[in-house]
Design a protein around this motif. Structure first.
Motif, PDB file in Angstrom:
ATOM      1  N   ASP A 112       0.806  -1.228   0.000  1.00 55.58           N
ATOM      2  CA  ASP A 112       0.000   0.000   0.000  1.00 55.58           C
ATOM      3  C   ASP A 112       0.831   1.267   0.000  1.00 55.58           C
ATOM      4  O   ASP A 112       0.438   2.285  -0.582  1.00 55.58           O
ATOM      5  N   ASP A 113       2.012   1.228   0.654  1.00 60.19           N
ATOM      6  CA  ASP A 113       2.825   2.443   0.777  1.00 60.19           C
ATOM      7  C   ASP A 113       3.931   2.532  -0.271  1.00 60.19           C
ATOM      8  O   ASP A 113       4.754   3.449  -0.244  1.00 60.19           O
ATOM      9  N   ALA A 114       3.957   1.594  -1.216  1.00 60.04           N
ATOM     10  CA  ALA A 114       5.015   1.593  -2.234  1.00 60.04           C
ATOM     11  C   ALA A 114       4.730   2.652  -3.294  1.00 60.04           C
ATOM     12  O   ALA A 114       3.665   2.662  -3.920  1.00 60.04           O
ATOM     13  N   VAL A 115       5.688   3.533  -3.514  1.00 60.92           N
ATOM     14  CA  VAL A 115       5.552   4.591  -4.519  1.00 60.92           C
ATOM     15  C   VAL A 115       6.189   4.077  -5.807  1.00 60.92           C
ATOM     16  O   VAL A 115       7.384   4.217  -6.039  1.00 60.92           O
ATOM     17  N   VAL A 116       5.367   3.468  -6.674  1.00 57.54           N
ATOM     18  CA  VAL A 116       5.888   2.827  -7.882  1.00 57.54           C
ATOM     19  C   VAL A 116       5.156   3.254  -9.151  1.00 57.54           C
ATOM     20  O   VAL A 116       5.524   2.827 -10.242  1.00 57.54           O
ATOM     21  N   PHE A 117       4.144   4.094  -9.020  1.00 57.62           N
ATOM     22  CA  PHE A 117       3.339   4.467 -10.178  1.00 57.62           C
ATOM     23  C   PHE A 117       3.699   5.851 -10.700  1.00 57.62           C
ATOM     24  O   PHE A 117       4.097   6.741  -9.924  1.00 57.62           O
ATOM     25  N   THR A 118       3.551   6.033 -12.004  1.00 56.95           N
ATOM     26  CA  THR A 118       3.926   7.269 -12.667  1.00 56.95           C
ATOM     27  C   THR A 118       2.692   7.965 -13.251  1.00 56.95           C
ATOM     28  O   THR A 118       1.576   7.450 -13.191  1.00 56.95           O
ATOM     29  N   ASP A 119       2.939   9.125 -13.855  1.00 57.08           N
ATOM     30  CA  ASP A 119       1.850   9.833 -14.528  1.00 57.08           C
ATOM     31  C   ASP A 119       1.262   8.990 -15.658  1.00 57.08           C
ATOM     32  O   ASP A 119       0.076   9.111 -15.986  1.00 57.08           O
ATOM     33  N   ALA A 120       2.087   8.149 -16.274  1.00 56.83           N
ATOM     34  CA  ALA A 120       1.595   7.285 -17.350  1.00 56.83           C
ATOM     35  C   ALA A 120       0.559   6.283 -16.840  1.00 56.83           C
ATOM     36  O   ALA A 120      -0.373   5.929 -17.559  1.00 56.83           O
ATOM     37  N   ASP A 121       0.722   5.812 -15.595  1.00 55.15           N
ATOM     38  CA  ASP A 121      -0.261   4.899 -15.015  1.00 55.15           C
ATOM     39  C   ASP A 121      -1.603   5.590 -14.838  1.00 55.15           C
ATOM     40  O   ASP A 121      -2.659   5.001 -15.082  1.00 55.15           O
ATOM     41  N   VAL A 122      -1.562   6.846 -14.413  1.00 57.72           N
ATOM     42  CA  VAL A 122      -2.793   7.624 -14.254  1.00 57.72           C
ATOM     43  C   VAL A 122      -3.479   7.776 -15.611  1.00 57.72           C
ATOM     44  O   VAL A 122      -4.686   7.543 -15.752  1.00 57.72           O
ATOM     45  N   ALA A 123      -2.705   8.158 -16.635  1.00 52.17           N
ATOM     46  CA  ALA A 123      -3.269   8.369 -17.974  1.00 52.17           C
ATOM     47  C   ALA A 123      -3.854   7.075 -18.538  1.00 52.17           C
ATOM     48  O   ALA A 123      -4.916   7.088 -19.173  1.00 52.17           O
ATOM     49  N   ALA A 124      -3.173   5.947 -18.305  1.00 56.44           N
ATOM     50  CA  ALA A 124      -3.644   4.668 -18.833  1.00 56.44           C
ATOM     51  C   ALA A 124      -4.965   4.263 -18.190  1.00 56.44           C
ATOM     52  O   ALA A 124      -5.896   3.805 -18.877  1.00 56.44           O
ATOM     53  N   LEU A 125      -5.069   4.420 -16.873  1.00 62.74           N
ATOM     54  CA  LEU A 125      -6.318   4.090 -16.194  1.00 62.74           C
ATOM     55  C   LEU A 125      -7.463   4.976 -16.684  1.00 62.74           C
ATOM     56  O   LEU A 125      -8.579   4.503 -16.930  1.00 62.74           O
ATOM     57  N   ARG A 126      -7.182   6.258 -16.843  1.00 65.44           N
ATOM     58  CA  ARG A 126      -8.216   7.174 -17.337  1.00 65.44           C
ATOM     59  C   ARG A 126      -8.669   6.778 -18.737  1.00 65.44           C
ATOM     60  O   ARG A 126      -9.868   6.806 -19.042  1.00 65.44           O
ATOM     61  N   SER A 127      -7.715   6.403 -19.598  1.00 65.23           N
ATOM     62  CA  SER A 127      -8.053   6.036 -20.975  1.00 65.23           C
ATOM     63  C   SER A 127      -8.944   4.797 -21.005  1.00 65.23           C
ATOM     64  O   SER A 127      -9.920   4.740 -21.771  1.00 65.23           O
ATOM     65  N   LEU A 128      -8.621   3.812 -20.175  1.00 60.65           N
ATOM     66  CA  LEU A 128      -9.420   2.592 -20.155  1.00 60.65           C
ATOM     67  C   LEU A 128     -10.833   2.879 -19.661  1.00 60.65           C
ATOM     68  O   LEU A 128     -11.814   2.380 -20.218  1.00 60.65           O
ATOM     69  N   VAL A 129     -10.942   3.705 -18.645  1.00 63.06           N
ATOM     70  CA  VAL A 129     -12.260   4.077 -18.124  1.00 63.06           C
ATOM     71  C   VAL A 129     -13.068   4.799 -19.195  1.00 63.06           C
ATOM     72  O   VAL A 129     -14.270   4.568 -19.362  1.00 63.06           O
ATOM     73  N   GLU A 130     -12.410   5.669 -19.953  1.00 60.99           N
ATOM     74  CA  GLU A 130     -13.096   6.404 -21.022  1.00 60.99           C
ATOM     75  C   GLU A 130     -13.600   5.449 -22.110  1.00 60.99           C
ATOM     76  O   GLU A 130     -14.692   5.628 -22.644  1.00 60.99           O
ATOM     77  N   LEU A 131     -12.792   4.424 -22.451  1.00 60.51           N
ATOM     78  CA  LEU A 131     -13.203   3.453 -23.464  1.00 60.51           C
ATOM     79  C   LEU A 131     -14.418   2.655 -22.997  1.00 60.51           C
ATOM     80  O   LEU A 131     -15.324   2.359 -23.788  1.00 60.51           O
ATOM     81  N   VAL A 132     -14.446   2.318 -21.710  1.00 55.90           N
ATOM     82  CA  VAL A 132     -15.590   1.591 -21.157  1.00 55.90           C
ATOM     83  C   VAL A 132     -16.806   2.503 -21.097  1.00 55.90           C
ATOM     84  O   VAL A 132     -17.924   2.105 -21.457  1.00 55.90           O
TER      85      VAL A 132
END
Length: 325
Positions: free
Chosen positions: A56-76
């Motif tokens: 839970d406390d691991a800082v491993v995600f980037t701005d690209a992860d945010v963009a990818a999740l948003r894109s998938l949600v938009e496609l759905v």
């Protein structure tokens, strides 16, 4: 002290940032919140993509992860991807990309040799130069395949149907288990590369499509029996010309095939696989439907081998396919 699970090592952080296009900034809760996605949904998608679990406390995600999740949600949300297929789409994409990533890391290792493991800074510099080129090539190949697939779909009488009549072929290297035991890793890699290269070329030249390769086996599909017959017979002929590859067993079956996320399913696929398992080395076995489609063609000879005992298919008849002499 070792790095926390899910975090890159200090040595690997520079390389990871180069590959991912930026530094890690978020925990999984933070990236889910930034993408306006419940963390449970985000974790389900990451799991489908084959990504390792992170704390839970691991800082491993980037701005690209945010963009990818948003894109998938938009496609759905736009109903491009049905909600019930969200994880399946992610899983299918991940299976393809994971294999591609392993191959590309192999290129880096071959290029850099021992430096790959000991000189991370140099590896990161090389990656910074090569990755944009690889990315452009991936985009080019993807678009070419997308165009070809779309054209095939438009040519079908019912382009919306997932199931259609096709010919499925399996080609299996004889004695692969022994080769694994007796060959060095380098020898085995050369053998597999040679097999995949030869098979891919023969399939493409005869208007077929490789669905996938799994070690010692290639699965291909064609739209008619004559194309499949040419692929099967030519594969055995080309294999016989080289001392580098063992002979093949090949099975062909024709019937309804369900195409889903780049793979194929159904009893036709199972029959082709079973025929391959009982075929003799350097031979081609075909089912009743393929035999019927080829019968009467002067260039082929069909020899009945009678009912074939294979698991789950009682009374399956098979014919050995050969060229006419």
């Amino acid at each position: 002290m070792s790095e926390p699970r899910g975090k890159p090592s200090m040595r690997g952080r520079e390389l990871e940032e180069t590959i991912l296009g930026g530094p890690a900034r978020y925990t999984k809760d933070e990236v889910a919140a930034a993408a306006r996605v419940p963390v449970s949904r985000a974790e389900q998608l990451w799991q489908a993509m084959g990504f390792a679990h992170v704390e839970d406390d691991a800082v491993v995600f980037t701005d690209a992860d945010v963009a990818a999740l948003r894109s998938l949600v938009e496609l759905v949300s736009a109903e491009v991807i049905p909600p019930e297929l969200e994880s399946a789409v992610a899983r299918s994409l991940a299976q393809t990309m994971s294999r591609l990533a392993e191959w590309q890391v192999g290129i880096f290792k071959s290029l850099l040799g021992e430096q790959f493991a000991v000189d991370v800074a140099t590896t990161a510099q090389v990656a910074d130069v090569i990755l944009p080129v690889m990315e452009r090539m991936q985009d080019y190949v993807w678009r070419r395949h997308l165009a070809a697939t779309a054209a095939r779909e438009l040519a079908e009488r019912d382009p919306g149907a997932d199931e259609r009549v096709q010919v499925i072929g399996f080609a299996d290297l004889v004695g692969y288990t022994r080769l694994i035991r007796d060959f060095t890793e380098l020898e085995l890699a050369r053998l597999i590369d040679g097999f995949e290269s030869l098979a891919g070329g023969v399939v493409a030249e005869n208007y077929g499509r490789v669905v996938k390769t799994v070690g010692d086996e290639v699965l291909f599909v064609t739209d008619n029996a004559a194309e499949a017959a040419e692929i099967a017979l030519t594969l055995n002929e080309e294999i016989a010309k080289t001392d580098l590859l063992p002979p093949l067993r090949i099975g062909l079956a024709m019937g309804p095939v369900l195409a889903r996320f780049g793979d194929v399913y159904g009893s036709t696929v199972n029959i082709a696989s079973r025929l391959t398992s009982v075929a003799r080395p350097a031979s081609v076995l075909v089912d009743r439907e393929v035999a019927a489609a080829l019968r009467g063609r002067a260039e082929y000879r069909l020899i009945s081998v009678g009912p074939t005992k294979v698991q789950s298919f009682r009374g399956l008849r098979a014919w050995a396919l050969r060229r006419s002499e």
